[in-house]
Motif scaffolding. Structure first.
Motif, PDB file in Angstrom:
ATOM      1  N   ASP A   1       0.765  -1.336  -0.019  1.00 19.80           N
ATOM      2  CA  ASP A   1      -0.357   0.114  -0.094  1.00 19.80           C
ATOM      3  C   ASP A   1       0.854   1.286  -0.073  1.00 19.80           C
ATOM      4  OD1 ASP A   1      -2.386   1.617   0.163  1.00 19.80           O
ATOM      5  OD2 ASP A   1      -2.239   1.702   2.352  1.00 19.80           O
ATOM      6  N   GLU A   2       0.552   2.178  -0.758  1.00 19.56           N
ATOM      7  CA  GLU A   2       1.165   3.361  -0.809  1.00 19.56           C
ATOM      8  C   GLU A   2       0.357   4.619  -0.905  1.00 19.56           C
ATOM      9  OE1 GLU A   2       3.530   5.783  -4.378  1.00 19.56           O
ATOM     10  OE2 GLU A   2       4.122   3.772  -4.303  1.00 19.56           O
ATOM     11  N   THR A   3       0.697   5.627   0.109  1.00 23.34           N
ATOM     12  CA  THR A   3      -0.206   6.843   0.177  1.00 23.34           C
ATOM     13  C   THR A   3       0.480   7.973   0.277  1.00 23.34           C
ATOM     14  OG1 THR A   3      -1.216   5.177   2.266  1.00 23.34           O
ATOM     15  CG2 THR A   3      -1.388   7.968   2.195  1.00 23.34           C
ATOM     16  N   ASN A   4      -0.094   8.851  -0.587  1.00 23.29           N
ATOM     17  CA  ASN A   4       0.352  10.274  -1.039  1.00 23.29           C
ATOM     18  C   ASN A   4      -0.329  11.301  -0.023  1.00 23.29           C
ATOM     19  OD1 ASN A   4      -2.124  10.866  -1.873  1.00 23.29           O
ATOM     20  ND2 ASN A   4      -1.245  10.799  -4.283  1.00 23.29           N
ATOM     21  N   PHE A   5       0.038  12.561  -0.023  1.00 24.24           N
ATOM     22  CA  PHE A   5      -0.685  13.730   1.007  1.00 24.24           C
ATOM     23  C   PHE A   5      -2.129  13.651   0.938  1.00 24.24           C
ATOM     24  CE2 PHE A   5      -2.326  17.642   2.142  1.00 24.24           C
ATOM     25  CZ  PHE A   5      -1.630  17.801   3.274  1.00 24.24           C
ATOM     26  N   GLU A   6      -2.748  13.494  -0.360  1.00 23.61           N
ATOM     27  CA  GLU A   6      -4.330  13.693  -0.586  1.00 23.61           C
ATOM     28  C   GLU A   6      -4.708  12.432   0.230  1.00 23.61           C
ATOM     29  OE1 GLU A   6      -6.031  16.292  -1.156  1.00 23.61           O
ATOM     30  OE2 GLU A   6      -4.299  17.560  -1.429  1.00 23.61           O
ATOM     31  N   ARG A   7      -4.050  11.251   0.228  1.00 26.97           N
ATOM     32  CA  ARG A   7      -4.815  10.038   0.555  1.00 26.97           C
ATOM     33  C   ARG A   7      -4.587   9.906   1.874  1.00 26.97           C
ATOM     34  NH1 ARG A   7      -8.198   6.549   1.320  1.00 26.97           N
ATOM     35  NH2 ARG A   7      -7.871   4.413   1.039  1.00 26.97           N
ATOM     36  N   ALA A   8      -3.584  10.534   2.488  1.00 26.27           N
ATOM     37  CA  ALA A   8      -3.138  10.559   3.882  1.00 26.27           C
ATOM     38  C   ALA A   8      -4.279  11.565   4.421  1.00 26.27           C
ATOM     39  CB  ALA A   8      -1.711  11.120   4.175  1.00 26.27           C
ATOM     40  N   VAL A   9      -4.724  12.547   4.121  1.00 21.65           N
ATOM     41  CA  VAL A   9      -5.997  13.518   4.563  1.00 21.65           C
ATOM     42  C   VAL A   9      -7.090  12.569   4.648  1.00 21.65           C
ATOM     43  CG1 VAL A   9      -7.295  15.305   4.291  1.00 21.65           C
ATOM     44  CG2 VAL A   9      -4.812  15.597   3.778  1.00 21.65           C
ATOM     45  N   GLU A  10      -7.393  11.688   3.507  1.00 18.88           N
ATOM     46  CA  GLU A  10      -8.616  11.082   3.704  1.00 18.88           C
ATOM     47  C   GLU A  10      -8.563  10.094   4.759  1.00 18.88           C
ATOM     48  OE1 GLU A  10      -8.743   8.973  -0.402  1.00 18.88           O
ATOM     49  OE2 GLU A  10      -9.124  11.299  -1.307  1.00 18.88           O
ATOM     50  N   LYS A  11      -7.532   9.265   4.787  1.00 19.02           N
ATOM     51  CA  LYS A  11      -7.244   8.300   5.842  1.00 19.02           C
ATOM     52  C   LYS A  11      -7.597   8.786   7.318  1.00 19.02           C
ATOM     53  CE  LYS A  11      -4.546   4.764   3.229  1.00 19.02           C
ATOM     54  NZ  LYS A  11      -3.523   3.909   3.299  1.00 19.02           N
ATOM     55  N   VAL A  12      -6.450   9.937   7.545  1.00 21.74           N
ATOM     56  CA  VAL A  12      -6.943  10.470   8.841  1.00 21.74           C
ATOM     57  C   VAL A  12      -8.307  10.861   9.381  1.00 21.74           C
ATOM     58  CG1 VAL A  12      -6.245  12.493  10.167  1.00 21.74           C
ATOM     59  CG2 VAL A  12      -4.486  11.306   8.876  1.00 21.74           C
ATOM     60  N   ALA A  13      -9.157  11.435   8.287  1.00 19.78           N
ATOM     61  CA  ALA A  13     -10.543  11.822   8.270  1.00 19.78           C
ATOM     62  C   ALA A  13     -11.090  10.295   8.847  1.00 19.78           C
ATOM     63  CB  ALA A  13     -11.002  12.361   7.190  1.00 19.78           C
ATOM     64  N   PHE A  14     -10.790   9.299   7.726  1.00 14.33           N
ATOM     65  CA  PHE A  14     -11.475   8.116   8.200  1.00 14.33           C
ATOM     66  C   PHE A  14     -11.339   7.504   9.318  1.00 14.33           C
ATOM     67  CE2 PHE A  14     -11.605   3.432   7.929  1.00 14.33           C
ATOM     68  CZ  PHE A  14     -12.984   3.152   7.540  1.00 14.33           C
ATOM     69  N   PHE A  15     -10.149   7.417   9.826  1.00  9.21           N
ATOM     70  CA  PHE A  15      -9.979   6.818  11.120  1.00  9.21           C
ATOM     71  C   PHE A  15     -10.548   7.841  12.149  1.00  9.21           C
ATOM     72  CE2 PHE A  15      -5.577   5.345   9.335  1.00  9.21           C
ATOM     73  CZ  PHE A  15      -6.164   3.919   9.070  1.00  9.21           C
ATOM     74  N   ARG A  16     -10.462   9.067  12.273  1.00  9.98           N
ATOM     75  CA  ARG A  16     -11.129   9.757  13.418  1.00  9.98           C
ATOM     76  C   ARG A  16     -12.567   9.522  13.332  1.00  9.98           C
ATOM     77  NH1 ARG A  16      -7.871  15.559  12.841  1.00  9.98           N
ATOM     78  NH2 ARG A  16      -5.789  14.754  13.679  1.00  9.98           N
ATOM     79  N   ALA A  17     -13.140   9.276  12.279  1.00 14.84           N
ATOM     80  CA  ALA A  17     -14.561   9.331  12.080  1.00 14.84           C
ATOM     81  C   ALA A  17     -15.205   7.594  12.633  1.00 14.84           C
ATOM     82  CB  ALA A  17     -15.247   9.382  10.744  1.00 14.84           C
ATOM     83  N   ASN A  18     -14.024   6.754  12.430  1.00 14.40           N
ATOM     84  CA  ASN A  18     -14.504   5.470  12.818  1.00 14.40           C
ATOM     85  C   ASN A  18     -13.765   4.751  13.803  1.00 14.40           C
ATOM     86  OD1 ASN A  18     -16.446   4.671  10.537  1.00 14.40           O
ATOM     87  ND2 ASN A  18     -14.696   5.727   9.497  1.00 14.40           N
ATOM     88  N   CYS A  19     -12.894   5.379  14.280  1.00 16.44           N
ATOM     89  CA  CYS A  19     -11.928   4.655  15.414  1.00 16.44           C
ATOM     90  C   CYS A  19     -12.841   4.917  16.806  1.00 16.44           C
ATOM     91  CB  CYS A  19     -10.718   5.448  15.565  1.00 16.44           C
ATOM     92  SG  CYS A  19      -9.574   4.439  16.763  1.00 16.44           S
ATOM     93  N   HIS A  20     -13.375   3.618  17.383  1.00 21.98           N
ATOM     94  CA  HIS A  20     -13.750   3.821  18.691  1.00 21.98           C
ATOM     95  C   HIS A  20     -12.830   3.569  19.992  1.00 21.98           C
ATOM     96  CE1 HIS A  20     -13.956  -0.601  19.144  1.00 21.98           C
ATOM     97  NE2 HIS A  20     -14.468  -0.806  18.103  1.00 21.98           N
ATOM     98  N   THR A  21     -11.743   2.926  19.666  1.00 22.76           N
ATOM     99  CA  THR A  21     -10.709   2.583  20.647  1.00 22.76           C
ATOM    100  C   THR A  21      -9.261   2.991  20.107  1.00 22.76           C
ATOM    101  OG1 THR A  21     -12.190   0.952  21.555  1.00 22.76           O
ATOM    102  CG2 THR A  21      -9.736   1.051  22.334  1.00 22.76           C
ATOM    103  N   TRP A  22      -8.396   3.823  20.871  1.00 22.62           N
ATOM    104  CA  TRP A  22      -6.900   4.073  20.326  1.00 22.62           C
ATOM    105  C   TRP A  22      -6.338   4.128  21.768  1.00 22.62           C
ATOM    106  CZ3 TRP A  22      -3.680   2.883  16.949  1.00 22.62           C
ATOM    107  CH2 TRP A  22      -2.482   3.557  16.761  1.00 22.62           C
ATOM    108  N   GLU A  23      -5.509   3.352  21.859  1.00 22.05           N
ATOM    109  CA  GLU A  23      -4.595   3.422  22.894  1.00 22.05           C
ATOM    110  C   GLU A  23      -3.081   3.197  22.341  1.00 22.05           C
ATOM    111  OE1 GLU A  23      -5.736   0.962  26.294  1.00 22.05           O
ATOM    112  OE2 GLU A  23      -7.838   2.128  26.447  1.00 22.05           O
ATOM    113  N   SER A  24      -2.019   3.886  22.711  1.00 23.76           N
ATOM    114  CA  SER A  24      -0.729   3.580  22.255  1.00 23.76           C
ATOM    115  C   SER A  24       0.401   3.643  23.179  1.00 23.76           C
ATOM    116  CB  SER A  24      -0.309   4.237  20.901  1.00 23.76           C
ATOM    117  OG  SER A  24       0.003   5.797  21.154  1.00 23.76           O
TER     118      SER A  24
END
Length: 127
Positions: A47-70
Motif C-alpha cells: 500500500d502506498e499513500t500520498n498527501f491527499e490520501r493521507a488526509v482521507e485516511k486520517v479523516a476516516f480513522f477519526r470518524a470510525n475509530c472507537h478505541t485507540w491507545e498506544s
C-alpha cells in the motif's frame, strides 16, 4: 548538513495519536502541520499513500475509530531519520478492539515534517 529538529518520544506519540483521534474536519489542517505536500508512505505489503490520501485516511480513522491507545516500546532519532515501535489497542467501527504492533520508520525534512514513511502493522502475538 542542515540541523534537524529533535523529536521527543512524547511528540512522536502525539503525532501518531492524532491520526486516530480528533475531529475528522481537522484532518487536512493537522496533516498540513505534520507532513509535507510531497509525503509518501509505504506500507509493508504494497500500500502506498500520498498527501491527499493521507488526509482521507486520517479523516476516516477519526470518524470510525472507537478505541485507540498506544505505547511506545522503542524510539530513536538520528538526524532526519526516526524509528519507532508501538504496541496499540485499535478498534474500528463494527470491530472489537485488538492489540496491534506498529513498526514505523520515517525521514523528516528540515522543518520537522514527515516526508518519507515506511510502516508495518500486524496483530500483536506477544505476551
Amino acid at each position: 548538513m542542515p540541523a534537524f529538529k529533535e523529536m521527543t518520544p512524547e511528540e512522536f506519540k502525539s503525532f501518531i495519536d492524532k491520526i486516530f483521534t480528533g475531529n475528522p474536519a481537522d484532518a487536512r489542517s493537522d496533516c498540513e502541520s505534520t507532513i509535507t505536500p510531497d509525503y509518501i508512505r509505504f506500507m509493508a505489503g504494497g500500500d502506498e499513500t500520498n498527501f491527499e490520501r493521507a488526509v482521507e485516511k486520517v479523516a476516516f480513522f477519526r470518524a470510525n475509530c472507537h478505541t485507540w491507545e498506544s505505547d511506545i516500546v522503542f524510539f530513536m532519532q538520528e538526524e532526519n531519520r526516526v524509528a519507532a515501535r508501538l504496541l496499540c489497542t485499535l478498534g474500528m467501527a463494527g470491530q472489537e478492539a485488538k492489540r496491534v504492533e506498529l513498526m514505523f520508520m520515517a525521514e523528516v525534512n528540515g522543518e520537522g515534517l514527515f516526508e518519507k514513511v515506511w510502516e508495518q502493522a500486524a496483530d500483536w502475538v506477544g505476551e
